[in-house]
Design a protein around this motif. Sequence first.
Motif, short mmCIF file in Angstrom:
data_model
loop_
_atom_site.label_atom_id
_atom_site.label_comp_id
_atom_site.label_asym_id
_atom_site.label_seq_id
_atom_site.Cartn_x
_atom_site.Cartn_y
_atom_site.Cartn_z
N GLN A 58 7.43 9.13 -16.99
CA GLN A 58 8.74 9.76 -17.19
C GLN A 58 9.33 10.24 -15.87
OE1 GLN A 58 9.32 12.34 -20.74
NE2 GLN A 58 7.13 12.05 -21.09
N LYS A 59 8.50 10.85 -15.04
CA LYS A 59 9.00 11.35 -13.75
C LYS A 59 9.47 10.20 -12.86
CE LYS A 59 6.07 15.48 -13.77
NZ LYS A 59 4.92 16.18 -13.15
N PHE A 60 8.70 9.13 -12.82
CA PHE A 60 9.08 7.98 -12.00
C PHE A 60 10.37 7.35 -12.51
CE2 PHE A 60 5.65 6.34 -9.03
CZ PHE A 60 5.10 7.60 -8.85
N ASN A 61 10.54 7.27 -13.83
CA ASN A 61 11.77 6.68 -14.38
C ASN A 61 12.99 7.51 -14.02
OD1 ASN A 61 10.36 4.57 -15.54
ND2 ASN A 61 10.19 5.55 -17.55
N ILE A 105 7.20 7.45 -1.54
CA ILE A 105 6.13 6.84 -0.75
C ILE A 105 5.54 5.66 -1.52
CG2 ILE A 105 3.82 7.21 0.20
CD1 ILE A 105 4.64 10.08 0.80
N TRP A 106 5.32 5.85 -2.81
CA TRP A 106 4.74 4.79 -3.64
C TRP A 106 5.67 3.58 -3.74
CZ3 TRP A 106 0.12 3.56 -5.23
CH2 TRP A 106 -0.04 2.66 -6.27
N GLU A 107 6.97 3.84 -3.92
CA GLU A 107 7.93 2.75 -4.02
C GLU A 107 8.08 2.01 -2.69
OE1 GLU A 107 9.82 1.58 -6.78
OE2 GLU A 107 8.20 2.71 -7.75
N ALA A 165 0.59 -5.53 -2.71
CA ALA A 165 -0.80 -5.71 -2.27
C ALA A 165 -1.42 -4.37 -1.87
CB ALA A 165 -0.84 -6.68 -1.09
N PHE A 166 -0.66 -3.55 -1.13
CA PHE A 166 -1.18 -2.24 -0.72
C PHE A 166 -1.36 -1.33 -1.94
CE2 PHE A 166 -1.71 1.68 1.49
CZ PHE A 166 -2.11 1.34 2.78
N LYS A 167 -0.41 -1.39 -2.88
CA LYS A 167 -0.55 -0.59 -4.10
C LYS A 167 -1.84 -0.93 -4.85
CE LYS A 167 4.38 0.09 -5.10
NZ LYS A 167 5.49 -0.25 -6.02
N GLN A 174 -7.19 0.57 -6.93
CA GLN A 174 -8.63 0.32 -7.05
C GLN A 174 -9.45 1.47 -6.48
OE1 GLN A 174 -9.27 -3.46 -5.18
NE2 GLN A 174 -7.95 -4.56 -6.61
N ILE A 175 -8.98 2.04 -5.39
CA ILE A 175 -9.74 3.13 -4.75
C ILE A 175 -9.67 4.41 -5.57
CG2 ILE A 175 -9.83 4.62 -2.72
CD1 ILE A 175 -8.83 2.22 -1.08
N THR A 176 -8.48 4.76 -6.03
CA THR A 176 -8.29 6.02 -6.76
C THR A 176 -8.55 5.90 -8.25
OG1 THR A 176 -5.92 5.58 -7.06
CG2 THR A 176 -6.58 6.75 -5.07
N ASN A 177 -8.65 4.66 -8.74
CA ASN A 177 -8.84 4.43 -10.18
C ASN A 177 -7.71 5.06 -11.00
OD1 ASN A 177 -10.18 3.31 -12.38
ND2 ASN A 177 -11.40 5.15 -12.75
N SER A 178 -6.50 4.95 -10.48
CA SER A 178 -5.33 5.51 -11.15
C SER A 178 -4.15 4.59 -10.91
CB SER A 178 -5.03 6.91 -10.62
OG SER A 178 -3.79 7.39 -11.16
N SER A 179 -3.39 4.31 -11.98
CA SER A 179 -2.24 3.42 -11.84
C SER A 179 -1.12 4.05 -11.02
CB SER A 179 -1.70 3.02 -13.21
OG SER A 179 -1.30 4.16 -13.94
N LYS A 180 -1.05 5.37 -11.00
CA LYS A 180 -0.07 6.09 -10.18
C LYS A 180 -0.79 7.24 -9.47
CE LYS A 180 4.14 5.05 -12.80
NZ LYS A 180 3.52 4.14 -13.76
N PRO A 181 -1.36 6.98 -8.32
CA PRO A 181 -2.10 8.04 -7.60
C PRO A 181 -1.18 9.20 -7.23
CG PRO A 181 -2.54 5.86 -6.67
CD PRO A 181 -1.42 5.70 -7.62
N THR A 182 -1.75 10.38 -7.20
CA THR A 182 -0.98 11.57 -6.81
C THR A 182 -0.69 11.53 -5.31
OG1 THR A 182 -2.97 12.88 -6.38
CG2 THR A 182 -2.09 12.89 -8.63
N LEU A 183 0.15 12.45 -4.87
CA LEU A 183 0.51 12.50 -3.45
C LEU A 183 -0.73 12.75 -2.59
CD1 LEU A 183 2.68 12.53 -1.23
CD2 LEU A 183 2.96 14.98 -1.68
#
Length: 686
Positions: free
Chosen positions: A201-204, A249-251, A256-258, A263-272
Motif C-alpha cells: 500500500q505504501k509503495f502504491n 532507493i528501491w525504484e 538484477a540488483f533487486k 535473496q539476501i534479505t529474504n524479503s520481497s521489499k527490504p526495509t531501508l
Amino acid sequence: MSELKRLVNQRKYIRKCVTEHFNRKDSFPTLTSAAREKLILQFEQWLPELKDLNKQILELKYEEWDDEEDERRSEEELDSCQVYNDKLLSCLVAIRNPSVPSSLVSHSNDSLSSARSLLKSPIAPLPKYTSSDDEDLARFFEEFEDTLSKFEYPEYDKLLLLKQQISGRALVLVESLEADKQGYSHAKQLLLKALASDDTQKFNVLRQLSHLKLSNNTDPYEFISKVRLIMERIRKLKITVDCILQFFIWEGLNDAFKNHLIQITNSSKPTLNEIVDKFFEASERYCSQSKKTKEVPKQFYPKASNASDHGATSLAVDVKYEINKTFKPCSICTKVDGKPADHPIHKCAKFDSAEAKIDKIRKLKGCLKCSNLNHLSKFCRYRFNNKCKYCSEWHFSFLCTSIRSVDGKQVTNKDGNKPDSQSCTDKGKDKAKSKPKENKEISGSMVNIVEAFQSDSDMQTVLPTFTATLVNGLKLRCLKDSGCQCNFILTDIADSYNLPTVRENISLTVNGINTTQNYTTKLIEVSLQIGDRLRKIEALCIPSINVKLKLPKLGKVVSGFKERGYLLADESLSNDSCGIQGIQLILGTRSAYCLPQQEHLFGSNLESLYSETPAGVLLHGNVEQILKDLTFLPYVGSCFQGLVQLSDHNLVGSIFGNGNTCLVSDCAFKDTENPLTLMYLMIRGI
C-alpha cells in the motif's frame, strides 16, 4: 502433533459443520420435528465446545506471538470466533422458528427487502475492484463497508455481495476459501494479506505521488482530487521519511540488483536499513553476475565485431523487431502526400525506378545523391557508408542510372530504359568524400530478419504447422521451419506464463537491408507436449511473428484430408480455414528431432506432398496443386477391407495394404459399371 495443532483441527471440523448447516438453513422449515430436535441438540452442544476451544487456542497462541503482532493477531482471532458464534446462533434461531424465513432472522421484513433491492440494483452505490495495479484495495473496503453499514447483513450475505463487486485476482482468491471459512471477514483478511500488505500500500501511494503531474490538457480539479486522496492515504498509512527513502532507493535499482537484495534479505521489499546494510554484499554478487552475463555463448548468436566471428539467422518467416529509431520515410512520398510515408525511398512502389526517383527529386529541387529535399546536390554533406555499387561514385545505388554490371553481364535500371547521356548523377563530383562511418544506417520502418510472403506467387503456399501443448495446458500454434536455425517464441507467452529463463542478454544479430544490427533478448526453456512425448527445448523470445497467409482454398484441402481419415497435426485447421496466421512458436532445425517426419508424395505426377509425424499430418506445398491431386490421395483405415474379392485380379493389383491399414487407389476403379466401383464412389460421396 502439537497440542495447538490438535485443538485447531478439532475446531476446524466443528466450524466446517456449522458453515454447512448455516448455508442450508433455508431448508430448516422442511425438516421433520425429529430432525429439527436432533439439530437443536447438536447446535447447543457445539456452542460451549467452540467457546472452550477458542479459549484454549488463544492461550497457546499468546505464548508464540511477538509483542508487536500480539494486538493485531488477537483482534483477527476474536473476529473469527465471533463470526462462527453468530452463524451458530442464526442456525438455532432459524430451526426453532421454522415459520420465519431464515434470510430475515433478526431483521425486519421491510427494511431488509428494501436494502437487498437497493444493493442488487444496477445503480447501487457499491464500489468495484478489478485487481489492477493502480487500485487501492484498502480504500475499496472502506467504501464497501461504509455502504453496507447502513444495512444489517450477516457474514455470508456480505460475502456474496463482495463477490459481485470484485474481479480478477481478487475474485480468484476469494473463491479459494475453505468450506469452513465462507464469510466476509475471512475473505477480507485473505485479500488484504495477499494484495494490500502495508509495504504494498505504501509503495502504491508513493508511486502515484511520483507520477502526479498537471499537464496542459489536465483538468486542475481532477489533479487536486488525486492530491487529496494521496494525502489521505499518506496520513492513514503513517508514511514516514524512511518509507519515502526506501521507495525511491528501491525504484532506482534495476531488476538484477533487486533480485540479489531479495535473496539476501529474504524479503520481497527490504526495509531501508536492510537495503543499506546489505548493499555491499549485493554489489559484490551483482558485479560477479554481470561479468558472466557478458560472456554470450557462441553457439547461439555471436557478436559481429570480428570478420571471422559473425552471426546471422535465416528465417523463412517475417519476424519483425519493434526498432524504428533510425527509420527514414520516403522523402518523395512524404512531400507529395503531406504525411510521413510508411516505406523507405528505396522500396517506393510509386517511383520504382531510378529515373522516376531522379525526375521527381529534380522537380522538388532536392539532392540527387542522398535523396533529401532540403538541399541541392552541390551542397550535399551526407557521409555515405559505401560508394555506388554500379558506378563507384558517392551516391545511393538506387539513384544510379548507369549501365549496371551483374555477373559480367550489362543490364539497365529497373524499368528497362537505357541510361541517360550523363551516366551517373553528378558523376565525377565530390570524389573526395570522407570515409564511411562504422555504424551503418538502418533502412526500413522495422528491422526484418528475412522478408517473405511478399510476392503473389507465394500466396497459395501452405506451411507445415502443428499444435503443441505447454505443461499448463495452453495449446500453441507452431510452425516447423527448416530455414530457421534456432527456436523462437513470442515474448508475451514467455512472460505471461513465467517460462524459466536460461540466459539473459543474448545478442541477436539481425541482417537488415543495408546493415547488420545487434539486439538483446533472452533464452527461455519451454516444455512442450508434441504428440505423445514431452520435449524440452530452448527458444529465443521475439515480440511478434507476422505470418499472415491468405489461402482461400485451404479449407477444401483440409476437408479432403479429413474425409480420407488423416489426422492433421494442426488442430487450428478446419474445413472453414482460409489462411494461416497466429503463429506463436517456431521450431527450427536445432530441435527438428522433436517432430520427426516421413514424407509421402502423391498425385498423377507426384507433385504433391504431405508428412507423417507423431503429432499428425503436416501439409506442404501449393494449395492449388494439392487440390488437383486430392483424387490420388489414398484413404486411411480399414473401411475397404473385404470389398475386394481375390477373384477380381484387376483390382487386387491396385490395392495396397500394410498391416491393418488399407490404402485404395483411384486407378483401381476406372470401370464405372463394376458394382465394386459404384460402391467405392458412393462411399466417397461423388
